[in-house]
Scaffold this motif. Structure first.
Motif, PDB file in Angstrom:
ATOM      1  N   GLN A 196      -3.805  -6.033  -8.433  1.00 18.23           N
ATOM      2  CA  GLN A 196      -2.492  -6.410  -7.929  1.00 18.23           C
ATOM      3  C   GLN A 196      -2.138  -7.872  -8.147  1.00 18.23           C
ATOM      4  OE1 GLN A 196      -4.624  -4.590  -5.847  1.00 18.23           O
ATOM      5  NE2 GLN A 196      -3.599  -2.643  -6.096  1.00 18.23           N
ATOM      6  N   LEU A 197      -3.133  -8.752  -8.330  1.00 22.04           N
ATOM      7  CA  LEU A 197      -2.854 -10.181  -8.460  1.00 22.04           C
ATOM      8  C   LEU A 197      -3.192 -10.688  -9.857  1.00 22.04           C
ATOM      9  CD1 LEU A 197      -4.341 -11.607  -5.123  1.00 22.04           C
ATOM     10  CD2 LEU A 197      -1.997 -10.871  -5.589  1.00 22.04           C
ATOM     11  N   ASP A 198      -2.361 -11.591 -10.351  1.00 23.51           N
ATOM     12  CA  ASP A 198      -2.719 -12.250 -11.603  1.00 23.51           C
ATOM     13  C   ASP A 198      -3.771 -13.311 -11.290  1.00 23.51           C
ATOM     14  OD1 ASP A 198      -1.391 -14.517 -10.591  1.00 23.51           O
ATOM     15  OD2 ASP A 198       0.350 -14.249 -11.869  1.00 23.51           O
ATOM     16  N   ALA A 199      -4.287 -13.975 -12.323  1.00 24.68           N
ATOM     17  CA  ALA A 199      -5.378 -14.928 -12.147  1.00 24.68           C
ATOM     18  C   ALA A 199      -4.991 -16.095 -11.241  1.00 24.68           C
ATOM     19  CB  ALA A 199      -5.851 -15.439 -13.509  1.00 24.68           C
ATOM     20  N   VAL A 200      -3.765 -16.589 -11.358  1.00 25.42           N
ATOM     21  CA  VAL A 200      -3.319 -17.725 -10.538  1.00 25.42           C
ATOM     22  C   VAL A 200      -3.287 -17.334  -9.059  1.00 25.42           C
ATOM     23  CG1 VAL A 200      -1.393 -19.300 -10.076  1.00 25.42           C
ATOM     24  CG2 VAL A 200      -2.047 -18.779 -12.436  1.00 25.42           C
TER      25      VAL A 200
ATOM     26  N   PHE B 148      -0.647   0.554  -8.778  1.00 24.45           N
ATOM     27  CA  PHE B 148      -0.407   0.130  -7.408  1.00 24.45           C
ATOM     28  C   PHE B 148      -1.408   0.778  -6.460  1.00 24.45           C
ATOM     29  CE2 PHE B 148       3.358   0.336  -9.956  1.00 24.45           C
ATOM     30  CZ  PHE B 148       3.864  -0.939  -9.841  1.00 24.45           C
ATOM     31  N   GLY B 149      -2.258  -0.026  -5.858  1.00 20.86           N
ATOM     32  CA  GLY B 149      -3.238   0.501  -4.929  1.00 20.86           C
ATOM     33  C   GLY B 149      -2.878   0.221  -3.486  1.00 20.86           C
ATOM     34  N   LEU B 150      -1.607  -0.031  -3.223  1.00 18.43           N
ATOM     35  CA  LEU B 150      -1.154  -0.341  -1.874  1.00 18.43           C
ATOM     36  C   LEU B 150      -0.186   0.726  -1.380  1.00 18.43           C
ATOM     37  CD1 LEU B 150      -0.375  -4.106  -2.476  1.00 18.43           C
ATOM     38  CD2 LEU B 150      -2.397  -3.138  -1.390  1.00 18.43           C
ATOM     39  N   LEU B 151      -0.125   0.884  -0.077  1.00 21.32           N
ATOM     40  CA  LEU B 151       0.734   1.904   0.512  1.00 21.32           C
ATOM     41  C   LEU B 151       2.216   1.615   0.304  1.00 21.32           C
ATOM     42  CD1 LEU B 151       1.067   4.475   2.130  1.00 21.32           C
ATOM     43  CD2 LEU B 151       0.938   3.103   4.218  1.00 21.32           C
TER      44      LEU B 151
ATOM     45  N   TYR C 171      17.449   4.351  -6.579  1.00 22.88           N
ATOM     46  CA  TYR C 171      16.440   3.312  -6.734  1.00 22.88           C
ATOM     47  C   TYR C 171      15.941   3.267  -8.165  1.00 22.88           C
ATOM     48  CZ  TYR C 171      16.106   3.865  -1.670  1.00 22.88           C
ATOM     49  OH  TYR C 171      16.376   3.945  -0.350  1.00 22.88           O
ATOM     50  N   TYR C 172      15.488   2.093  -8.545  1.00 19.99           N
ATOM     51  CA  TYR C 172      14.833   1.927  -9.841  1.00 19.99           C
ATOM     52  C   TYR C 172      13.791   0.835  -9.668  1.00 19.99           C
ATOM     53  CZ  TYR C 172      14.207   1.583 -14.870  1.00 19.99           C
ATOM     54  OH  TYR C 172      13.671   1.610 -16.117  1.00 19.99           O
ATOM     55  N   LEU C 173      12.591   1.059 -10.172  1.00 21.45           N
ATOM     56  CA  LEU C 173      11.539   0.059 -10.072  1.00 21.45           C
ATOM     57  C   LEU C 173      11.641  -0.850 -11.283  1.00 21.45           C
ATOM     58  CD1 LEU C 173       8.598   2.347  -8.961  1.00 21.45           C
ATOM     59  CD2 LEU C 173      10.216   1.087  -7.564  1.00 21.45           C
ATOM     60  N   CYS C 174      11.948  -2.095 -11.052  1.00 18.36           N
ATOM     61  CA  CYS C 174      12.177  -3.037 -12.139  1.00 18.36           C
ATOM     62  C   CYS C 174      10.882  -3.773 -12.464  1.00 18.36           C
ATOM     63  CB  CYS C 174      13.253  -4.036 -11.734  1.00 18.36           C
ATOM     64  SG  CYS C 174      13.660  -5.187 -13.035  1.00 18.36           S
ATOM     65  N   GLY C 175      10.390  -3.580 -13.682  1.00 17.54           N
ATOM     66  CA  GLY C 175       9.193  -4.281 -14.105  1.00 17.54           C
ATOM     67  C   GLY C 175       7.944  -3.845 -13.377  1.00 17.54           C
ATOM     68  N   GLY C 176       8.026  -2.787 -12.606  1.00 16.92           N
ATOM     69  CA  GLY C 176       6.851  -2.299 -11.901  1.00 16.92           C
ATOM     70  C   GLY C 176       6.522  -3.074 -10.649  1.00 16.92           C
ATOM     71  N   PHE C 177       7.302  -4.104 -10.307  1.00 14.28           N
ATOM     72  CA  PHE C 177       6.995  -4.895  -9.122  1.00 14.28           C
ATOM     73  C   PHE C 177       7.973  -4.550  -8.013  1.00 14.28           C
ATOM     74  CE2 PHE C 177       5.175  -7.307 -12.568  1.00 14.28           C
ATOM     75  CZ  PHE C 177       3.907  -7.559 -12.075  1.00 14.28           C
TER      76      PHE C 177
ATOM     77  N   ARG D  28     -12.292 -11.616 -10.131  1.00 15.08           N
ATOM     78  CA  ARG D  28     -11.274 -12.191  -9.265  1.00 15.08           C
ATOM     79  C   ARG D  28     -10.911 -11.169  -8.195  1.00 15.08           C
ATOM     80  NH1 ARG D  28      -7.103 -11.313 -13.853  1.00 15.08           N
ATOM     81  NH2 ARG D  28      -5.657  -9.852 -12.893  1.00 15.08           N
ATOM     82  N   LEU D  29     -10.398 -11.672  -7.071  1.00  9.57           N
ATOM     83  CA  LEU D  29     -10.035 -10.813  -5.951  1.00  9.57           C
ATOM     84  C   LEU D  29      -8.770 -10.021  -6.265  1.00  9.57           C
ATOM     85  CD1 LEU D  29     -10.671 -13.374  -3.087  1.00  9.57           C
ATOM     86  CD2 LEU D  29     -12.133 -11.449  -3.735  1.00  9.57           C
ATOM     87  N   ILE D  30      -8.738  -8.783  -5.812  1.00  9.19           N
ATOM     88  CA  ILE D  30      -7.581  -7.903  -5.923  1.00  9.19           C
ATOM     89  C   ILE D  30      -7.005  -7.935  -7.343  1.00  9.19           C
ATOM     90  CG2 ILE D  30      -5.496  -7.099  -4.766  1.00  9.19           C
ATOM     91  CD1 ILE D  30      -6.146  -8.869  -2.430  1.00  9.19           C
TER      92      ILE D  30
END
Length: 162
Positions: free
Chosen positions: A29-33, A127-130, A147-153, A24-26
Motif C-alpha cells: 500500500q505504501l511507496d518507498a518514501v 488493496f489489502g485494506l477494508l 463511482y469510478y476509481l481513479c488511478g486505483g487510489f 519496507r513496511l506495508i
C-alpha cells in the motif's frame, strides 16, 4: 494490524520489536518514501523494526530470527498480510499480475466478470485494506454509474497508527 498492535503495546509501555518480511513496511500500500516515513515514526516511538526478517522459531522466552538473532519475548503477536489469490481468474483466462487486472469500474475483459476486493488490481495497485474494498463494492453495486476509481487510489482509506 500488526503495526497498530505494535504501536498500542508500545503506548502501554511494552518493549516492542516488529519483525517484518519485506524490505519496507506495508509494501503493497505504501511507496518507498511513505514506508520510510512510517518506519521513522515507529522508530521515534521506540519500536525496534527488523525488516527483511522472519521468525525461524518461537521459544518460551524468546524468538529466533531468520538471521539467527535471538530476541527476548514474553509475548508474540502474529499478523499476516493478505495476498491476492488469482488462480481461479487465471484458469478463467483473465489477465493477472499482482491481482486480477480490472479498470476503474472493476471490469475485466470478460463482461460477465468483475474483480472486487483483495484480488483486484487497478493501475498496478492491489488493496489489502477494508475501506478500499468497501469503496470497490459501491462501484460494483452502482455498475460504474455513480463511482469510478481513479488511478486505483481511494481517498477514504486511512492509516491509523495513533
Amino acid at each position: 494490524m500488526g503495526i497498530e498492535a505494535a504501536a498500542a503495546l508500545r503506548r502501554r509501555g511494552r518493549q516492542v520489536t516488529l519483525v517484518h518480511l519485506m524490505d519496507r513496511l506495508i509494501a503493497r500500500q505504501l511507496d518507498a518514501v511513505a514506508a520510510r516515513a512510517l518506519l521513522a515514526s515507529l522508530t521515534e516511538r521506540g519500536i525496534d523494526c527488523r525488516l527483511n526478517t522472519t521468525l525461524a522459531r518461537i521459544d518460551v522466552d524468546s524468538v529466533l530470527s531468520s538471521q539467527g538473532e535471538r530476541l527476548p519475548a514474553t509475548r508474540v503477536v502474529i499478523a499476516i498480510a493478505v495476498a491476492p489469490e488469482a488462480g481461479l481468474a487465471q484458469a478463467a483466462g483473465l489477465r493477472c499480475q499482482r491481482g486480477v487486472i480490472a479498470d476503474g469500474q472493476l471490469r475485466t475483459p470478460d463482461a460477465a466478470i468483475s474483480a472486487v476486493g483483495e484480488c483486484c488490481e487497478i493501475d498496478g495497485n492491489t488493496f489489502g485494506l477494508l475501506a478500499p474494498c468497501l469503496a470497490q463494492a459501491e462501484v460494483w453495486r452502482s455498475g460504474g454509474r455513480d463511482y469510478y476509481l481513479c488511478g486505483g487510489f481511494l481517498t477514504n482509506g486511512r492509516w491509523h497508527v495513533a
